[in-house]
Design a protein around this motif. Structure first.
Motif, mmCIF file in Angstrom:
data_model
loop_
_atom_site.group_PDB
_atom_site.id
_atom_site.type_symbol
_atom_site.label_atom_id
_atom_site.label_comp_id
_atom_site.label_asym_id
_atom_site.label_seq_id
_atom_site.Cartn_x
_atom_site.Cartn_y
_atom_site.Cartn_z
ATOM 1 N N ASP A 187 -6.912 15.085 40.235
ATOM 2 C CA ASP A 187 -6.493 13.757 39.767
ATOM 3 C C ASP A 187 -5.321 13.877 38.791
ATOM 4 O OD1 ASP A 187 -8.462 12.599 41.301
ATOM 5 O OD2 ASP A 187 -9.856 12.273 39.633
ATOM 6 N N PHE A 188 -5.446 14.794 37.851
ATOM 7 C CA PHE A 188 -4.386 14.999 36.864
ATOM 8 C C PHE A 188 -3.096 15.443 37.552
ATOM 9 C CE2 PHE A 188 -2.001 17.955 34.179
ATOM 10 C CZ PHE A 188 -1.771 17.188 33.049
ATOM 11 N N ALA A 189 -3.199 16.411 38.459
ATOM 12 C CA ALA A 189 -2.024 16.963 39.133
ATOM 13 C C ALA A 189 -1.327 15.907 39.982
ATOM 14 C CB ALA A 189 -2.431 18.151 39.994
ATOM 15 N N GLU A 190 -2.104 15.113 40.698
ATOM 16 C CA GLU A 190 -1.509 14.109 41.579
ATOM 17 C C GLU A 190 -0.846 12.991 40.787
ATOM 18 O OE1 GLU A 190 -4.610 14.898 45.293
ATOM 19 O OE2 GLU A 190 -4.933 13.218 43.923
ATOM 20 N N ARG A 191 -1.433 12.611 39.663
ATOM 21 C CA ARG A 191 -0.794 11.584 38.817
ATOM 22 C C ARG A 191 0.533 12.095 38.280
ATOM 23 N NH1 ARG A 191 -6.029 10.822 36.736
ATOM 24 N NH2 ARG A 191 -5.475 12.077 34.900
ATOM 25 N N ALA A 192 0.537 13.326 37.802
ATOM 26 C CA ALA A 192 1.769 13.896 37.247
ATOM 27 C C ALA A 192 2.847 14.007 38.321
ATOM 28 C CB ALA A 192 1.478 15.263 36.640
ATOM 29 N N ALA A 193 2.469 14.431 39.516
ATOM 30 C CA ALA A 193 3.434 14.575 40.602
ATOM 31 C C ALA A 193 3.998 13.220 41.015
ATOM 32 C CB ALA A 193 2.771 15.261 41.794
ATOM 33 N N GLN A 194 3.147 12.200 41.011
ATOM 34 C CA GLN A 194 3.590 10.860 41.398
ATOM 35 C C GLN A 194 4.598 10.301 40.401
ATOM 36 O OE1 GLN A 194 0.368 8.070 41.800
ATOM 37 N NE2 GLN A 194 1.621 6.529 42.814
ATOM 38 N N ASP A 195 4.416 10.624 39.132
ATOM 39 C CA ASP A 195 5.306 10.114 38.089
ATOM 40 C C ASP A 195 6.567 10.959 37.899
ATOM 41 O OD1 ASP A 195 3.448 8.144 37.631
ATOM 42 O OD2 ASP A 195 2.493 9.171 35.943
ATOM 43 N N ALA A 196 6.641 12.098 38.571
ATOM 44 C CA ALA A 196 7.719 13.058 38.342
ATOM 45 C C ALA A 196 9.034 12.571 38.943
ATOM 46 C CB ALA A 196 7.356 14.408 38.932
ATOM 47 N N LEU A 197 10.113 13.069 38.382
ATOM 48 C CA LEU A 197 11.435 12.785 38.912
ATOM 49 C C LEU A 197 11.662 13.565 40.208
ATOM 50 C CD1 LEU A 197 13.410 13.073 35.555
ATOM 51 C CD2 LEU A 197 12.736 10.969 36.736
ATOM 52 N N PRO A 198 12.563 13.114 41.077
ATOM 53 C CA PRO A 198 12.852 13.869 42.304
ATOM 54 C C PRO A 198 13.301 15.289 41.989
ATOM 55 C CG PRO A 198 13.814 11.675 42.413
ATOM 56 C CD PRO A 198 13.314 11.845 41.006
ATOM 57 N N GLY A 199 12.742 16.246 42.708
ATOM 58 C CA GLY A 199 13.104 17.642 42.489
ATOM 59 C C GLY A 199 12.384 18.305 41.337
ATOM 60 N N SER A 200 11.536 17.564 40.621
ATOM 61 C CA SER A 200 10.811 18.134 39.490
ATOM 62 C C SER A 200 9.748 19.115 39.969
ATOM 63 C CB SER A 200 10.137 17.023 38.680
ATOM 64 O OG SER A 200 9.223 17.572 37.741
ATOM 65 N N LEU A 201 9.608 20.213 39.227
ATOM 66 C CA LEU A 201 8.575 21.194 39.571
ATOM 67 C C LEU A 201 7.175 20.615 39.433
ATOM 68 C CD1 LEU A 201 9.965 24.475 37.921
ATOM 69 C CD2 LEU A 201 10.298 23.624 40.251
ATOM 70 N N LEU A 202 7.048 19.490 38.751
ATOM 71 C CA LEU A 202 5.733 18.854 38.633
ATOM 72 C C LEU A 202 5.172 18.454 39.996
ATOM 73 C CD1 LEU A 202 6.083 16.542 35.496
ATOM 74 C CD2 LEU A 202 5.034 18.809 35.660
ATOM 75 N N GLN A 203 6.033 18.316 40.980
ATOM 76 C CA GLN A 203 5.545 17.975 42.311
ATOM 77 C C GLN A 203 4.773 19.125 42.951
ATOM 78 O OE1 GLN A 203 9.029 16.550 44.385
ATOM 79 N NE2 GLN A 203 8.937 14.557 43.396
ATOM 80 N N ALA A 204 4.813 20.289 42.330
ATOM 81 C CA ALA A 204 4.018 21.417 42.812
ATOM 82 C C ALA A 204 2.654 21.508 42.131
ATOM 83 C CB ALA A 204 4.781 22.724 42.608
ATOM 84 N N GLY A 236 8.084 19.747 50.503
ATOM 85 C CA GLY A 236 9.217 18.850 50.307
ATOM 86 C C GLY A 236 10.023 19.220 49.078
ATOM 87 N N LEU A 237 9.343 19.601 48.011
ATOM 88 C CA LEU A 237 10.035 20.049 46.804
ATOM 89 C C LEU A 237 10.830 21.311 47.078
ATOM 90 C CD1 LEU A 237 10.537 20.100 43.712
ATOM 91 C CD2 LEU A 237 8.375 21.373 43.511
ATOM 92 N N SER A 238 10.222 22.274 47.744
ATOM 93 C CA SER A 238 10.883 23.546 48.024
ATOM 94 C C SER A 238 12.163 23.343 48.822
ATOM 95 C CB SER A 238 9.927 24.473 48.775
ATOM 96 O OG SER A 238 10.565 25.669 49.150
ATOM 97 N N ARG A 239 12.148 22.422 49.743
ATOM 98 C CA ARG A 239 13.318 22.202 50.591
ATOM 99 C C ARG A 239 14.478 21.560 49.840
ATOM 100 N NH1 ARG A 239 9.963 20.138 55.957
ATOM 101 N NH2 ARG A 239 9.414 22.231 56.716
ATOM 102 N N ARG A 240 14.242 21.081 48.645
ATOM 103 C CA ARG A 240 15.319 20.525 47.833
ATOM 104 C C ARG A 240 16.194 21.619 47.216
ATOM 105 N NH1 ARG A 240 15.606 15.463 45.609
ATOM 106 N NH2 ARG A 240 14.176 13.908 46.439
ATOM 107 N N TYR A 241 15.677 22.835 47.182
ATOM 108 C CA TYR A 241 16.390 23.949 46.559
ATOM 109 C C TYR A 241 16.942 24.892 47.619
ATOM 110 C CZ TYR A 241 14.288 22.461 42.165
ATOM 111 O OH TYR A 241 13.922 21.726 41.060
ATOM 112 N N ASP A 242 18.036 25.566 47.264
ATOM 113 C CA ASP A 242 18.637 26.525 48.180
ATOM 114 C C ASP A 242 17.712 27.718 48.407
ATOM 115 O OD1 ASP A 242 20.917 24.978 48.345
ATOM 116 O OD2 ASP A 242 21.962 26.078 46.743
ATOM 117 N N ALA A 243 17.894 28.368 49.541
ATOM 118 C CA ALA A 243 17.166 29.605 49.801
ATOM 119 C C ALA A 243 17.557 30.655 48.765
ATOM 120 C CB ALA A 243 17.465 30.111 51.205
ATOM 121 N N ALA A 244 16.589 31.499 48.398
ATOM 122 C CA ALA A 244 16.805 32.595 47.439
ATOM 123 C C ALA A 244 17.304 32.089 46.091
ATOM 124 C CB ALA A 244 17.763 33.638 48.008
#
Length: 322
Positions: A187-204, A236-244
């Protein structure tokens, strides 16, 4: 399977090129200097993160420098003698003391003794959220009640509402392994991810909750759909960043581990390719004493699993792990 396994190595660096916890271009010279007993480069790096409010980098660097100080103390001792009231020194000192206490059988007693060090670090630079991440770890280790934890959490988010390190520390406190439950953790993790900015590591964060659940002794109570949704969000978060890219390396390692636990082999292979050479101790050190060896073993296993699903005729070209 034998026919396809070699081709599936495309995009994966050879085993001997994989790096464990490689520091970034700013921290690496500071660690080299510290290895020579010199502290000024480390002090300058941390001062820059404080002045620029780079709280995520600051947290990462403090953790690495404290770990280095635990085994190589000359540079840190020199820093203490030269600038005992430096806010950056005080922060590393608090992190080092907490880490040492967690490693001791007398954890709770030692943690109570180091509480003044955390207070000193927080007071030295009041706008810094990182001492409050240390305080959250301290609360977990001292069996602090939920009311005390919530008071520390309020101080942390007041300084940086989306700070990843503070959220991870809170998630650990709320986990079933400590003082919460799998449901509370999710519950805590999903709330934080929902409120996070695009590309934020909180989505993990939900993927981190999924990892805690999947590696629990008796995982039960969380439906598969919730686990898959956590993994999909992190993909989805991972795909926002370049490989390596080293910045999301730990998140990608965590995601790869979760996907392996879920037996989502093509998705796991995609993350292993995106990782490039950047392996991280977490989460593999939770599975084995040698995290790099475990990472490489599981990477080979993923290739074998993906190869086993491919038709005998044709090749892996049609399976790019998406």
């Amino acid at each position: 399977m034998i026919r396809h396994t070699g081709a599936l190595a495309a995009g994966l660096p050879p085993d001997d090129e994989v790096l464990l916890d490689a520091p970034d271009e700013r921290l690496a010279p500071a660690l080299v200097a510290a290895g020579r007993g010199e502290f000024r480069a480390a002090a300058e790096v941390l001062a820059r993160t404080r002045e620029r409010a780079e709280w995520e980098n600051r947290d990462r660097y403090v953790l690495r420098l404290a770990a280095f100080a635990a085994s190589r103390t000359e540079w840190f001792d020199a820093w203490q003698r030269t600038a005992p009231h430096d806010p950056d020194l005080l922060l590393v000192k608090a992190e080092l003391a907490v880490a040492r206490a967690f490693a001791s059988p007398a954890r709770a007693e030692l943690l109570r003794e180091v509480a003044p060090l955390i207070t000193a670090a927080a007071e030295a630079y009041p706008g810094d959220p990182v001492p409050w991440r240390v305080a959250l770890d301290h609360a977990r280790g001292t069996n602090a009640p939920h009311t005390a934890f919530e008071a520390v959490w309020a101080q942390a988010v007041r300084r940086s509402p989306h700070h990843y390190g503070c959220h991870v520390a809170a998630l650990q406190y709320l986990s079933a392994a400590w003082y919460g439950s799998h449901a509370e953790c999710f519950d805590f993790a999903e709330r934080a991810a929902q409120d996070a900015l695009p590309g934020s590591l909180l989505q993990a964060l939900p993927a981190r909750a999924a990892f805690a659940y999947l590696t629990a002794r008796v995982p039960q109570g969380v439906p598969r759909a919730r686990l898959d949704a956590a993994a999909d969000l992190a993909i989805g978060l991972s795909r926002r960043y370049d490989a390596a890219d080293p910045w999301p390396a730990e998140v990608r390692n965590l995601l790869a581990c979760v996907l392996i636990e879920l037996e989502r082999w093509p998705d796991a292979l995609e993350q292993l390719r995106l990782l490039g050479p950047y392996a991280t101790s977490f989460p593999w050190d939770r599975l084995a004493d040698d995290p790099l060896e475990r990472f490489l073993e599981l990477r080979d296993g993923v290739r074998i699993e993906v190869a086993a699903t491919l038709p005998l005729r044709g090749g892996p070209g049609g399976c790019d792990a998406h």
